[in-house]
Design a protein around this motif. Sequence first.
Motif, mmCIF file in Angstrom:
data_model
loop_
_atom_site.group_PDB
_atom_site.id
_atom_site.type_symbol
_atom_site.label_atom_id
_atom_site.label_comp_id
_atom_site.label_asym_id
_atom_site.label_seq_id
_atom_site.Cartn_x
_atom_site.Cartn_y
_atom_site.Cartn_z
ATOM 1 N N UNK A 119 0.844 -1.207 0.000
ATOM 2 C CA UNK A 119 0.000 0.000 0.000
ATOM 3 C C UNK A 119 0.877 1.254 0.000
ATOM 4 N N UNK A 120 1.959 1.197 0.781
ATOM 5 C CA UNK A 120 2.904 2.319 0.830
ATOM 6 C C UNK A 120 3.541 2.560 -0.546
ATOM 7 N N UNK A 121 3.827 1.461 -1.267
ATOM 8 C CA UNK A 121 4.399 1.572 -2.612
ATOM 9 C C UNK A 121 3.328 1.865 -3.673
ATOM 10 N N UNK A 122 2.065 1.933 -3.212
ATOM 11 C CA UNK A 122 0.919 2.231 -4.086
ATOM 12 C C UNK A 122 0.733 1.212 -5.218
ATOM 13 N N UNK A 123 1.016 -0.063 -4.896
ATOM 14 C CA UNK A 123 0.826 -1.110 -5.896
ATOM 15 C C UNK A 123 0.646 -2.460 -5.196
ATOM 16 N N UNK A 124 -0.600 -2.897 -5.085
ATOM 17 C CA UNK A 124 -0.872 -4.164 -4.391
ATOM 18 C C UNK A 124 -0.306 -5.366 -5.139
ATOM 19 N N UNK A 125 0.001 -5.202 -6.426
ATOM 20 C CA UNK A 125 0.504 -6.332 -7.219
ATOM 21 C C UNK A 125 1.938 -6.722 -6.860
ATOM 22 N N UNK A 126 2.658 -5.885 -6.113
ATOM 23 C CA UNK A 126 4.031 -6.238 -5.734
ATOM 24 C C UNK A 126 4.080 -6.936 -4.368
ATOM 25 N N UNK A 127 2.906 -7.229 -3.805
ATOM 26 C CA UNK A 127 2.829 -7.909 -2.513
ATOM 27 C C UNK A 127 3.728 -9.151 -2.470
ATOM 28 N N UNK A 128 3.596 -10.021 -3.481
ATOM 29 C CA UNK A 128 4.356 -11.273 -3.450
ATOM 30 C C UNK A 128 5.865 -11.026 -3.601
ATOM 31 N N UNK A 129 6.250 -9.969 -4.307
ATOM 32 C CA UNK A 129 7.677 -9.673 -4.449
ATOM 33 C C UNK A 129 8.249 -9.123 -3.141
ATOM 34 N N UNK A 130 7.426 -8.426 -2.370
ATOM 35 C CA UNK A 130 7.847 -7.958 -1.047
ATOM 36 C C UNK A 130 8.114 -9.170 -0.158
ATOM 37 N N UNK A 131 7.193 -10.125 -0.185
ATOM 38 C CA UNK A 131 7.366 -11.350 0.618
ATOM 39 C C UNK A 131 8.605 -12.116 0.155
ATOM 40 N N UNK A 132 8.792 -12.226 -1.154
ATOM 41 C CA UNK A 132 9.970 -12.916 -1.689
ATOM 42 C C UNK A 132 11.249 -12.213 -1.238
ATOM 43 N N UNK A 133 11.233 -10.883 -1.229
ATOM 44 C CA UNK A 133 12.382 -10.130 -0.721
ATOM 45 C C UNK A 133 12.656 -10.426 0.743
ATOM 46 N N UNK A 134 11.581 -10.557 1.523
ATOM 47 C CA UNK A 134 11.745 -10.909 2.937
ATOM 48 C C UNK A 134 12.437 -12.252 3.094
ATOM 49 N N UNK A 135 12.014 -13.222 2.276
ATOM 50 C CA UNK A 135 12.670 -14.532 2.292
ATOM 51 C C UNK A 135 14.157 -14.393 1.984
ATOM 52 N N UNK A 136 14.478 -13.675 0.906
ATOM 53 C CA UNK A 136 15.876 -13.558 0.484
ATOM 54 C C UNK A 136 16.709 -12.758 1.482
#
Length: 180
Positions: A119-136
């Motif tokens: 929401x902060x990045x103003x794009x809900x479609x990057x949700x999964x990439x945020x999670x993937x970044x957390x993993x990495x």
Amino acid sequence: MKTEIIISGFGGQGVLSMGKILAYSGLMEGKEVTWMPAYGPEQRGGTANVTVIVSDQRISSPILSKYDVAIVLNQPSLDKFEEKVKPGGILIYEGNGIINPPKRTDIQIYRINAVEKAAELKNSKVFNMIVLGGLLGVCPVVSNDGLQKALYKTLPERHHGLIPLNMEAVEAGKSIMKKQ
């Protein structure tokens, strides 16, 4: 080194895409990988999960009963997979999708608030990439370079302009992980 990962959540959260991008990232780095999705006929809104194995050596079987890492994006997934994380393993959960947080003390537990960051990045479609970044950020099974190459390979060419935003989301995910 071999890392066995389960990613689970509701259909539509990008679970299968996240697994596919992770698997392709391993391929781009010359690693052995498996990608095994599982979902019901109600795909969008129903539960979905994907098992990904990334290894430096040949993988004997993609079928697992215990995992090194579990990423859970909703309560049903946490209820199902918390006990299937190997002792000493990692459990990452999305804070907004969990009512009763994990309780185990023999694993590393991380909370990520990817919904808020998207929401902060103003794009809900990057949700999964945020999670993937957390993993990495906590388990660097692939590099950013391999990940970027995988995005070029997996995304249709018309979406290649979104790859910088996706990589920004990965970095954001790395920065917002909270150890419990």
